[in-house]
Scaffold this active site. Sequence first.
Site, PDB file in Angstrom:
ATOM      1  N   SER A 105     -33.243  73.029  25.670  1.00 18.22           N
ATOM      2  CA  SER A 105     -32.317  72.944  24.866  1.00 18.22           C
ATOM      3  C   SER A 105     -32.163  74.196  24.151  1.00 18.22           C
ATOM      4  O   SER A 105     -32.359  75.487  24.500  1.00 18.22           O
ATOM      5  CB  SER A 105     -31.958  71.805  24.165  1.00 18.22           C
ATOM      6  OG  SER A 105     -30.769  71.606  23.743  1.00 18.22           O
ATOM      7  N   ASP A 155     -24.453  65.627  31.625  1.00 15.47           N
ATOM      8  CA  ASP A 155     -25.153  66.351  30.323  1.00 15.47           C
ATOM      9  C   ASP A 155     -23.832  66.783  29.656  1.00 15.47           C
ATOM     10  O   ASP A 155     -22.796  67.352  30.053  1.00 15.47           O
ATOM     11  CB  ASP A 155     -25.778  67.863  30.708  1.00 15.47           C
ATOM     12  CG  ASP A 155     -26.447  68.452  29.420  1.00 15.47           C
ATOM     13  OD1 ASP A 155     -25.776  68.155  28.302  1.00 15.47           O
ATOM     14  OD2 ASP A 155     -27.339  68.920  29.577  1.00 15.47           O
ATOM     15  N   HIS A 186     -28.639  65.153  28.837  1.00 19.13           N
ATOM     16  CA  HIS A 186     -29.250  66.064  28.173  1.00 19.13           C
ATOM     17  C   HIS A 186     -30.517  65.538  27.314  1.00 19.13           C
ATOM     18  O   HIS A 186     -30.954  65.659  26.374  1.00 19.13           O
ATOM     19  CB  HIS A 186     -28.321  66.782  26.795  1.00 19.13           C
ATOM     20  CG  HIS A 186     -28.814  68.175  26.410  1.00 19.13           C
ATOM     21  ND1 HIS A 186     -28.554  69.096  27.184  1.00 19.13           N
ATOM     22  CD2 HIS A 186     -29.587  68.342  25.374  1.00 19.13           C
ATOM     23  CE1 HIS A 186     -29.000  70.306  26.476  1.00 19.13           C
ATOM     24  NE2 HIS A 186     -29.586  70.005  25.535  1.00 19.13           N
TER      25      HIS A 186
END
Length: 203
Positions: A105, A155, A186
């Site tokens: 991320s 996501d 995610h």
Amino acid sequence: MTTDIHSAFFPGNPDLAPVLMLHGTGGDESDLLPIATFLFPEHPKLGIRGRVSENGSNRYFIRHEDGSFDLENLKQETDWLLNTIEKETQCYQLDAKQLIVLGFSNGANIAAYAWLNQPTTFKTAVLLHPMMITPPQQTRNLSGYRAFATYGDVDPIVSEDNFDQLMSQLQNAQASVEVFKNHQSHHLTQTELMAAQSWIKNL
């Protein structure tokens, strides 16, 4: 923002490429250790904590309340991170040119941004759920660079269009990229980590 470096080193076989762990929002320098251990069991591992705090959560660069990014800060923090990588790899006698980045991320975002915008020592990366922050100012030659990148089709943070744009930017710069898309959100799943593991075995 702190000037202190928060890092963690986990020794391994010195003949293997060291792994640099770059956490997601809210993580820290040892956050990705279980994932790194699964993917790179014997490798030395180094984690560096982002020095930006967002409501108490560690990050690598500033995100405004409306969700937009502070590009000036992003550039500044990328410089800081690359300098810190140089210092910490020297400190632990690791070969910076052999570094494999494991980023999730926010950590994957800054690694991809660094590749596309300035010279880096690391040329191999596992980018878990990255997004394109901003198109690069100029085309860099990433020939010899290689990445494994993952995307989840539900996501809520990264759109498929954004992810595909980032992959195109990397490929246009001549990087070798393997993409793994999966039905997930995610977060990390066993399926994507198994796919990453098989890509790593072929390095």
